[in-house]
Structure formats: structure tokens, C-alpha cells
Write a protein that holds these residues in place. Structure first.
Motif, PDB file in Angstrom:
ATOM      1  N   ALA A  99       0.847  -1.183   0.000  1.00  0.00           N
ATOM      2  CA  ALA A  99       0.000   0.000   0.000  1.00  0.00           C
ATOM      3  C   ALA A  99       0.886   1.238   0.000  1.00  0.00           C
ATOM      4  O   ALA A  99       1.992   1.227   0.543  1.00  0.00           O
ATOM      5  CB  ALA A  99      -0.907  -0.010   1.230  1.00  0.00           C
ATOM      6  N   HIS A 100       0.404   2.326  -0.609  1.00  0.00           N
ATOM      7  CA  HIS A 100       1.237   3.514  -0.801  1.00  0.00           C
ATOM      8  C   HIS A 100       1.827   4.036   0.515  1.00  0.00           C
ATOM      9  O   HIS A 100       3.025   4.318   0.601  1.00  0.00           O
ATOM     10  CB  HIS A 100       0.424   4.622  -1.483  1.00  0.00           C
ATOM     11  N   PHE A 106       6.565   3.097   6.136  1.00  0.00           N
ATOM     12  CA  PHE A 106       6.788   1.923   6.987  1.00  0.00           C
ATOM     13  C   PHE A 106       7.903   1.034   6.455  1.00  0.00           C
ATOM     14  O   PHE A 106       8.744   0.549   7.212  1.00  0.00           O
ATOM     15  CB  PHE A 106       5.489   1.117   7.089  1.00  0.00           C
ATOM     16  N   TYR A 107       7.910   0.809   5.154  1.00  0.00           N
ATOM     17  CA  TYR A 107       8.804  -0.183   4.549  1.00  0.00           C
ATOM     18  C   TYR A 107      10.286   0.052   4.836  1.00  0.00           C
ATOM     19  O   TYR A 107      10.994  -0.911   5.190  1.00  0.00           O
ATOM     20  CB  TYR A 107       8.555  -0.245   3.038  1.00  0.00           C
ATOM     21  N   PRO A 108      10.820   1.270   4.678  1.00  0.00           N
ATOM     22  CA  PRO A 108      12.281   1.446   4.865  1.00  0.00           C
ATOM     23  C   PRO A 108      12.766   0.961   6.228  1.00  0.00           C
ATOM     24  O   PRO A 108      13.793   0.272   6.326  1.00  0.00           O
ATOM     25  CB  PRO A 108      12.469   2.957   4.701  1.00  0.00           C
ATOM     26  N   MET A 128       1.023   0.219  -4.758  1.00  0.00           N
ATOM     27  CA  MET A 128      -0.230   0.140  -5.508  1.00  0.00           C
ATOM     28  C   MET A 128      -1.379  -0.074  -4.544  1.00  0.00           C
ATOM     29  O   MET A 128      -1.164  -0.349  -3.361  1.00  0.00           O
ATOM     30  CB  MET A 128      -0.176  -0.990  -6.545  1.00  0.00           C
ATOM     31  N   ASN A 129      -2.611   0.041  -5.037  1.00  0.00           N
ATOM     32  CA  ASN A 129      -3.742  -0.193  -4.144  1.00  0.00           C
ATOM     33  C   ASN A 129      -3.911  -1.683  -3.869  1.00  0.00           C
ATOM     34  O   ASN A 129      -3.363  -2.529  -4.579  1.00  0.00           O
ATOM     35  CB  ASN A 129      -5.030   0.429  -4.699  1.00  0.00           C
ATOM     36  N   THR A 228      -9.307  11.012  -1.513  1.00  0.00           N
ATOM     37  CA  THR A 228      -8.203  10.358  -2.210  1.00  0.00           C
ATOM     38  C   THR A 228      -8.029   8.974  -1.609  1.00  0.00           C
ATOM     39  O   THR A 228      -8.464   8.718  -0.479  1.00  0.00           O
ATOM     40  CB  THR A 228      -6.890  11.154  -2.099  1.00  0.00           C
ATOM     41  N   ALA A 229      -7.397   8.077  -2.360  1.00  0.00           N
ATOM     42  CA  ALA A 229      -7.169   6.713  -1.859  1.00  0.00           C
ATOM     43  C   ALA A 229      -5.928   6.632  -0.976  1.00  0.00           C
ATOM     44  O   ALA A 229      -5.741   5.640  -0.274  1.00  0.00           O
ATOM     45  CB  ALA A 229      -7.024   5.748  -3.033  1.00  0.00           C
ATOM     46  N   MET A 230      -5.083   7.666  -0.977  1.00  0.00           N
ATOM     47  CA  MET A 230      -3.776   7.574  -0.329  1.00  0.00           C
ATOM     48  C   MET A 230      -3.714   8.381   0.960  1.00  0.00           C
ATOM     49  O   MET A 230      -4.081   9.563   0.990  1.00  0.00           O
ATOM     50  CB  MET A 230      -2.684   8.048  -1.292  1.00  0.00           C
TER      51      MET A 230
END
Length: 305
Positions: A99-100, A106-108, A128-129, A228-230
């Protein structure tokens, strides 16, 4: 004869569930689309494979015979692709979709911590969604998926098809700009209308917020001014003073600490979520399966950011 691999996988799923609706959910397509694919398979092989007159559905004698071939083809193809794609995770980059907001904030930190337990781990990350990510994962076009999990949200993934485990806890917090006195500019406990920055209808985080507000009078005071989705998009609008939004806490820790944003309400308005790591059991990649087993053996300190 022109056969598509997905038709064979559809047929094997139908043979297992004996239900068009259950198989469609498992294959993540609509029931009409699933039915058309089974019809296309029957037309390609030239015989009727499914007896639709019974409940649950049954296979015809031709269908029973063809099932052996279909299963063998699917298993052999998956095994061959698995060896081609995943024999050496050490030399191949791991493809991850997320997820964006997870990809950005979060990822790093998470991947850095994971590598302390596993050593160097080359990765490729695509944001991506959730709907697109599930399709990409099921089709074998990525190895792992990072996504939010809410036990009360309407969309759940089949645990057998998409095994997962928790790698973090997160809270969605209602936030807005502070007033000159440091209080929330739009407090949830007030009575005035609130300019509301909302997730779009299909966004996963939006489902969780809607569940929170479903039966609460507060929703009558929320006046949607932006969608918005993000989560990062909502954060940007909150920082501009446009309105109030629910944002994952890890996205706004610094802003809350410095007082650039403030809570608009108490903890009763928080939405607790998990962050989960998923793989697809239908796609057999030896390297990914080995990595999964290694991760499951790691102490939680290495798995959770």
C-alpha cells in the motif's frame, strides 16, 4: 486447441469447492466472469466438464477424467516456474508490493530491521492499491505483499490461499491543524460542522474509518471536502489546513511530536489495525517459501518495525 492456464486453475478450484460462487471468491473474480471462463474451457476441449443441474455442482464423467490432466498440468507448470523464478533468492531481487503509505513511511524501517536478522536481502518495491496488489500476488508477478489488516473490515483474504503473519501494529488517528492555543481547530467533541478529508470508496483504510463512524452521530457533522485513496495525500491536505482526516500514526509521528498536527479527539476515535505480510500459496517459488520459513523462525524484534 487454445487453452489458458487460468482456465485450468479455475477448473481445479471448482473441482475442489463444487461451488461457482466459492471458486470465484477464491480466484478473486466475479461469479459471471468465472462462469464464462469455465464455459470457455469446455468449448476449448469440446466436451461438457461440469454438471450444473446439481447442488453442489458435480463433474461429468469427462470432467472427472480431465481433472487428472488439469491438476497435473497446473502442478507441473507451477513447479517449473517456481524453479525458474525462485531457486536463488540470494541472487534475485525479492519483488514486494505494498500500500502507498506503507511503501513510503513503513517499509524502509521494516526492511532494514529484517535484514539484521536475515542478512543482505535485495528487494524491488512497487506501491499500488490493495486490489491491484492481490491480483499481482496471485498471478505470481510479485513475491510478497505488505498490506493493512482490519478484522472488522468487509474485505478479508482466504488464509489458505494467502497465508500471512503480523509485522506491526498501527492506529488510525483523527488529526488536524492546531489553533493558536494549540487545541484542535476542528474538535470531534464539538458541535460545529467539520471539513472532512476522506478516503475514496474503494480504499481499504476508508472501510475501517467508515466502520468506526457507521452508527455514530459524528458522521452527520462531517462535510466531505476532499477524497483520495492515499493516506499521504490526505496528510498533505491536513497540513494545508483544509480539514480533518484519519491518518496512520507512523505517517505523522514527527508532526505530532513537533505540534504541527494535533489529535482532533481522544483514543476512543482511534482505529487499530495490523500490518501483515502476505504470500500466495498457489504460486510455488522455492526461494520465497524458504525465505518465508526463515522469517517465521526469527524473533519478533526482527519482524516488527
Amino acid at each position: 486447441m487454445n487453452l489458458e492456464t487460468k482456465w485450468l486453475e479455475d477448473f481445479v478450484a471448482l473441482a475442489n469447492t463444487r461451488s461457482f460462487s466459492a471458486s470465484a471468491r477464491q480466484r478473486h473474480v466475479t461469479q459471471p466472469a468465472f462462469s464464462r471462463r469455465i464455459r470457455a474451457l469446455e468449448q476449448a476441449v469440446g466436451v461438457t466438464l461440469v454438471d450444473r443441474s446439481t447442488t453442489p455442482v458435480d463433474l461429468t464423467s469427462e470432467g472427472q477424467l480431465f481433472l487428472v490432466t488439469a491438476r497435473n498440468l497446473v502442478e507441473q507448470l507451477n513447479e517449473s516456474l517456481g524453479h525458474l523464478r525462485g531457486l536463488s533468492i540470494a541472487n534475485e531481487a525479492l519483488d514486494i508490493v505494498a500500500a502507498h503509505s506503507l511503501a513510503l513511511s513503513f517499509y524502509p524501517q521494516w526492511i532494514s530491521r529484517l535484514q539484521k536478522g536475515l542478512g543482505e536481502l535485495p528487494t524491488r518495491l512497487v506501491a499500488m492499491n490493495v486490489g491491484e496488489a492481490i491480483h499481482v500476488l496471485r498471478e505470481g508477478n510479485c513475491d510478497l505483499m505488505l498490506a493493512y489488516y482490519d478484522p472488522y473490515a468487509s474485505m478479508q483474504l482466504d488464509a489458505e490461499v494467502f497465508p500471512s503473519f503480523s509485522i506491526g501494529q498501527v492506529k488510525m488517528i483523527p488529526v488536524c491543524l492546531p489553533s493558536e492555543l494549540g487545541k484542535p481547530r476542528w474538535p470531534l467533541e464539538g458541535r460545529d460542522p467539520i471539513p472532512y478529508l476522506s478516503y475514496t470508496q474503494g480504499a481499504f483504510l476508508g472501510r475501517s474509518v467508515r466502520m468506526l463512524l457507521k452508527n455514530d452521530p459524528l458522521r452527520m457533522r462531517l462535510r466531505t471536502v476532499y477524497e483520495t485513496a492515499m493516506a499521504e495525500g490526505l496528510k498533505g491536505m491536513v497540513m494545508q489546513g483544509v480539514g480533518l482526516a484519519w491518518i496512520p500514526d507512523f505517517c505523522i509521528r514527527e508532526e505530532l511530536t513537533r505540534g504541527r498536527l494535533v489529535r482532533a479527539g481522544g483514543e476512543k476515535w482511534d482505529v487499530p489495525l495490523e500490518i501483515r505480510l502476505y504470500r500466495c500459496s498457489l504460486v510455488h517459488k522455492p526461494g520465497v517459501e524458504k525465505l518465508w520459513r526463515q522469517m517465521m523462525k526469527l524473533p519478533r524484534d526482527f519482524l516488527q518495525a
